[in-house]
Motif scaffolding. Structure first.
Motif, PDB file in Angstrom:
ATOM      1  N   PRO A 105       2.875   8.825  14.795  1.00 11.07           N
ATOM      2  CA  PRO A 105       4.333   9.614  15.016  1.00 11.07           C
ATOM      3  C   PRO A 105       5.616   8.603  15.140  1.00 11.07           C
ATOM      4  CG  PRO A 105       2.581  10.412  16.484  1.00 11.07           C
ATOM      5  CD  PRO A 105       2.158   9.191  15.867  1.00 11.07           C
ATOM      6  N   GLY A 106       6.536   8.958  14.277  1.00 13.04           N
ATOM      7  CA  GLY A 106       7.825   8.119  14.447  1.00 13.04           C
ATOM      8  C   GLY A 106       7.740   6.970  13.390  1.00 13.04           C
ATOM      9  N   THR A 107       6.591   6.686  12.737  1.00 11.65           N
ATOM     10  CA  THR A 107       6.753   5.680  11.650  1.00 11.65           C
ATOM     11  C   THR A 107       6.766   6.098  10.317  1.00 11.65           C
ATOM     12  OG1 THR A 107       4.104   5.739  11.554  1.00 11.65           O
ATOM     13  CG2 THR A 107       5.379   4.296  13.475  1.00 11.65           C
ATOM     14  N   GLU A 108       6.956   5.129   9.513  1.00  7.44           N
ATOM     15  CA  GLU A 108       7.155   5.593   7.821  1.00  7.44           C
ATOM     16  C   GLU A 108       6.396   4.598   7.291  1.00  7.44           C
ATOM     17  OE1 GLU A 108      11.808   6.993   7.804  1.00  7.44           O
ATOM     18  OE2 GLU A 108      11.344   5.216   7.158  1.00  7.44           O
ATOM     19  N   VAL A 109       5.605   5.294   6.108  1.00  3.09           N
ATOM     20  CA  VAL A 109       5.181   4.600   5.244  1.00  3.09           C
ATOM     21  C   VAL A 109       5.576   4.761   3.816  1.00  3.09           C
ATOM     22  CG1 VAL A 109       2.416   4.294   4.014  1.00  3.09           C
ATOM     23  CG2 VAL A 109       2.765   4.922   6.633  1.00  3.09           C
ATOM     24  N   ILE A 110       6.049   3.663   3.250  1.00  2.56           N
ATOM     25  CA  ILE A 110       6.454   3.749   1.682  1.00  2.56           C
ATOM     26  C   ILE A 110       5.600   3.465   0.865  1.00  2.56           C
ATOM     27  CG2 ILE A 110       7.787   2.357   0.080  1.00  2.56           C
ATOM     28  CD1 ILE A 110       9.417   1.334   2.882  1.00  2.56           C
ATOM     29  N   HIS A 111       5.583   4.345  -0.307  1.00  2.00           N
ATOM     30  CA  HIS A 111       4.593   4.162  -1.396  1.00  2.00           C
ATOM     31  C   HIS A 111       5.183   4.720  -2.642  1.00  2.00           C
ATOM     32  CE1 HIS A 111       3.676   8.661  -1.714  1.00  2.00           C
ATOM     33  NE2 HIS A 111       4.016   8.621  -0.509  1.00  2.00           N
ATOM     34  N   ALA A 112       4.613   4.066  -3.508  1.00  3.91           N
ATOM     35  CA  ALA A 112       5.257   4.666  -5.023  1.00  3.91           C
ATOM     36  C   ALA A 112       5.021   6.195  -5.504  1.00  3.91           C
ATOM     37  CB  ALA A 112       4.729   3.772  -6.043  1.00  3.91           C
ATOM     38  N   TRP A 113       5.748   6.599  -6.426  1.00  2.00           N
ATOM     39  CA  TRP A 113       5.349   8.074  -6.545  1.00  2.00           C
ATOM     40  C   TRP A 113       5.935   8.267  -8.151  1.00  2.00           C
ATOM     41  CZ3 TRP A 113       1.518  10.743  -4.649  1.00  2.00           C
ATOM     42  CH2 TRP A 113       1.097  12.045  -4.966  1.00  2.00           C
ATOM     43  N   ARG A 114       4.977   8.797  -9.279  1.00  2.00           N
ATOM     44  CA  ARG A 114       3.740   9.256  -8.852  1.00  2.00           C
ATOM     45  C   ARG A 114       2.768   7.975  -8.722  1.00  2.00           C
ATOM     46  NH1 ARG A 114       0.580  13.421  -8.196  1.00  2.00           N
ATOM     47  NH2 ARG A 114       2.311  14.764  -8.879  1.00  2.00           N
ATOM     48  N   SER A 115       1.777   8.269  -7.674  1.00  2.00           N
ATOM     49  CA  SER A 115       0.846   7.419  -7.458  1.00  2.00           C
ATOM     50  C   SER A 115      -0.572   8.127  -6.846  1.00  2.00           C
ATOM     51  CB  SER A 115       0.992   6.421  -6.217  1.00  2.00           C
ATOM     52  OG  SER A 115       0.161   4.999  -6.227  1.00  2.00           O
ATOM     53  N   GLU A 117      -2.709  10.653  -5.415  1.00  2.00           N
ATOM     54  CA  GLU A 117      -2.451  11.660  -4.859  1.00  2.00           C
ATOM     55  C   GLU A 117      -2.888  11.914  -3.272  1.00  2.00           C
ATOM     56  OE1 GLU A 117      -3.921  15.775  -6.181  1.00  2.00           O
ATOM     57  OE2 GLU A 117      -5.275  14.495  -7.256  1.00  2.00           O
ATOM     58  N   ALA A 118      -3.971  11.198  -2.746  1.00  2.00           N
ATOM     59  CA  ALA A 118      -4.642  11.038  -1.574  1.00  2.00           C
ATOM     60  C   ALA A 118      -3.391  10.459  -0.616  1.00  2.00           C
ATOM     61  CB  ALA A 118      -5.853  10.362  -1.598  1.00  2.00           C
ATOM     62  N   TYR A 119      -2.757   9.858  -1.045  1.00  2.00           N
ATOM     63  CA  TYR A 119      -1.696   8.920  -0.021  1.00  2.00           C
ATOM     64  C   TYR A 119      -0.963   9.854   0.755  1.00  2.00           C
ATOM     65  CZ  TYR A 119      -2.716   4.547  -2.978  1.00  2.00           C
ATOM     66  OH  TYR A 119      -3.281   3.577  -3.624  1.00  2.00           O
ATOM     67  N   PRO A 120      -0.294  10.962   0.369  1.00  2.00           N
ATOM     68  CA  PRO A 120       0.520  11.733   1.252  1.00  2.00           C
ATOM     69  C   PRO A 120      -0.518  12.281   2.283  1.00  2.00           C
ATOM     70  CG  PRO A 120       1.451  11.981  -1.085  1.00  2.00           C
ATOM     71  CD  PRO A 120       0.194  11.271  -1.115  1.00  2.00           C
ATOM     72  N   ILE A 121      -1.779  12.760   1.790  1.00  2.00           N
ATOM     73  CA  ILE A 121      -2.761  13.314   2.570  1.00  2.00           C
ATOM     74  C   ILE A 121      -2.964  12.309   3.808  1.00  2.00           C
ATOM     75  CG2 ILE A 121      -4.856  14.615   2.732  1.00  2.00           C
ATOM     76  CD1 ILE A 121      -4.694  15.185  -0.245  1.00  2.00           C
ATOM     77  N   LEU A 122      -3.648  11.320   3.388  1.00  2.00           N
ATOM     78  CA  LEU A 122      -3.850  10.211   4.580  1.00  2.00           C
ATOM     79  C   LEU A 122      -2.640  10.042   5.714  1.00  2.00           C
ATOM     80  CD1 LEU A 122      -6.191   7.611   2.503  1.00  2.00           C
ATOM     81  CD2 LEU A 122      -6.668  10.113   3.592  1.00  2.00           C
ATOM     82  N   ILE A 123      -1.569   9.846   5.015  1.00  2.00           N
ATOM     83  CA  ILE A 123      -0.344   9.329   5.705  1.00  2.00           C
ATOM     84  C   ILE A 123      -0.228  10.449   6.614  1.00  2.00           C
ATOM     85  CG2 ILE A 123       2.124   9.013   5.832  1.00  2.00           C
ATOM     86  CD1 ILE A 123       1.446   7.442   2.924  1.00  2.00           C
ATOM     87  N   GLY A 124      -0.185  11.897   6.299  1.00  2.00           N
ATOM     88  CA  GLY A 124       0.034  12.893   7.032  1.00  2.00           C
ATOM     89  C   GLY A 124      -1.165  12.934   7.971  1.00  2.00           C
ATOM     90  N   ILE A 125      -2.212  12.769   8.078  1.00  2.00           N
ATOM     91  CA  ILE A 125      -3.477  12.601   8.811  1.00  2.00           C
ATOM     92  C   ILE A 125      -3.053  11.748   9.988  1.00  2.00           C
ATOM     93  CG2 ILE A 125      -5.919  12.338   9.082  1.00  2.00           C
ATOM     94  CD1 ILE A 125      -6.389  13.386   6.413  1.00  2.00           C
ATOM     95  N   ALA A 126      -2.286  10.791   9.521  1.00  2.00           N
ATOM     96  CA  ALA A 126      -2.088   9.570  10.554  1.00  2.00           C
ATOM     97  C   ALA A 126      -0.996  10.135  11.432  1.00  2.00           C
ATOM     98  CB  ALA A 126      -1.777   8.289  10.040  1.00  2.00           C
ATOM     99  N   ASP A 127      -0.331  11.096  11.040  1.00  2.00           N
ATOM    100  CA  ASP A 127       0.956  11.750  11.794  1.00  2.00           C
ATOM    101  C   ASP A 127       2.060  10.689  11.289  1.00  2.00           C
ATOM    102  OD1 ASP A 127       1.943  13.839  12.691  1.00  2.00           O
ATOM    103  OD2 ASP A 127       1.661  13.473  14.814  1.00  2.00           O
TER     104      ASP A 127
END
Length: 363
Positions: A105-115, A117-127
């Protein structure tokens, strides 16, 4: 008559309820060839199958706590300490551990897009908050834009290289310049699932040795042909990997998967066969697409990206009619796993059916 009030059901966290869903390729359960999941088209070698059978005979016993034998083998070949290696049920599972350990919570994870598709899911799980950055005009990571996206809240940067689904890779000099420019307190998560198919691959051990904030993730699913058994490994500094290991559940790698990974790790000739099969098919397929007027970016992975824009779903449907599944990303393009000439011929027939519409969309 039952007059009891309807009981409320458990409610997930809002972030979990809002997560995107990992997509499925159309027709993948009914086609003759599957070119939609980036699996190896080459079956495991006899040595790997024998190792699986031996391990399966003892399936009533727990595996080692942390995949100890596989860690030892990776450590020896890669020239790193054993406490720099963590293994688990695929590189994706290990990436989730790292995100759990270092973001939230309160942190950001930068990633390329399109890349991937699991990345937004994993980042969301980590909140944590996903910060997607568009690829550049060459379908590669836009390194300057990714650096410009850094804020005081950035806890990690995800780099998929070669990138999924475009297959593109950063030149080693540009990659190193990006890593050098990321602040040392920001964790760099390098997803190198397709590294073996890139002839200009950087030395993972050297990257980690030079930069303590880097973790390199690798998988046995692609060049080792073990997608169905889920095994992967990550390499980083001892301090960083200690935190990753702390988030890992015990017995996270099955005994069968570890036995198969150890056998594949030793069977270098079989790995070379898989890589050679992919690279030869990849270039033949790209030439055939080019002859049809369809541009494809230089792929360093086991797939080819067809940037056909709004014709993606029509091309996918045409492929399924010819007995091959591919992965379409609506409005963007189609990813085709290579390594099976019959499947690639079916895709080319679908491209011919779509005709100039597909080629013009990719210009």
């Amino acid at each position: 008559m039952n007059t009891r009030p309807t009981a409320a059901t458990p409610t997930p966290r809002p972030r979990i309820a809002a997560l995107p869903v990992y997509s499925r390729a159309a027709g993948s359960a009914s086609v003759r060839w599957r070119a939609s999941s980036n699996e190896s088209t080459v079956a495991p070698s006899p040595a790997i199958r024998a190792a699986v059978a031996r391990a399966a005979a003892h399936a009533h016993l727990y595996p080692s706590l942390a995949g100890d034998d596989l860690i030892a083998a990776i450590s020896e070949r890669m020239g790193v300490r054993e406490d720099q290696v963590v293994v688990g049920g695929g590189s994706l599972a290990l990436l989730q551990l790292a995100l759990t350990a270092f973001t939230g919570p309160g942190t950001e994870v930068i990633h390329a897009w399109r890349s991937y598709e699991a990345y937004p899911i994993l980042i969301g799980i980590a909140d944590a908050q996903a910060v997607p950055v568009a690829l550049d005009h060459e379908y590669r990571h836009d390194t300057q834009a990714m650096l410009a996206a850094l804020t005081p809240r950035t806890s990690a940067m995800l780099i998929c290289d070669p990138n999924n689904p475009t297959g593109t890779a950063l030149p080693p000099r540009r990659l190193r310049a990006l890593l050098d420019a990321v602040p040392s307190h920001v964790l760099v998560l390098m997803d190198r699932a397709y590294q073996e198919f890139d002839r200009t691959e950087p030395d993972a051990a050297a990257l980690v040795a030079e930069r303590p904030n880097v973790i390199v993730f690798r998988t046995f699913s692609k060049a080792y042909g073990l997608a169905g058994l889920r095994a992967g490994y990550a390499i980083g500094s001892p301090e960083v990997m200690r935190a990753v290991r702390a988030t890992a559940p015990p017995f996270g790698l099955s005994a069968v998967a570890e036995a198969a990974a150890l056998a594949a790790w030793s069977d270098r000739e079989h790995t070379r066969h898989i890589v050679d099969t992919v690279t030869e098919s990849r270039e033949t397929f790209r030439r055939a697409l080019g002859e049809r007027g369809l541009f494809t970016p230089d792929s360093r992975a086991n797939f080819v990206w067809l940037p056909v824009g709004d014709r993606a779903e029509a091309l996918q449907a045409a492929c399924v009619r010819r007995g091959v599944s591919v992965r379409a990303f609506a409005g963007e393009g189609v990813r085709v796993t290579v390594g099976c000439p019959q499947a690639e011929a079916a895709v080319l027939a679908a491209v011919d059916e779509c005709g100039d519409r597909a080629a013009s969309a990719a210009q």
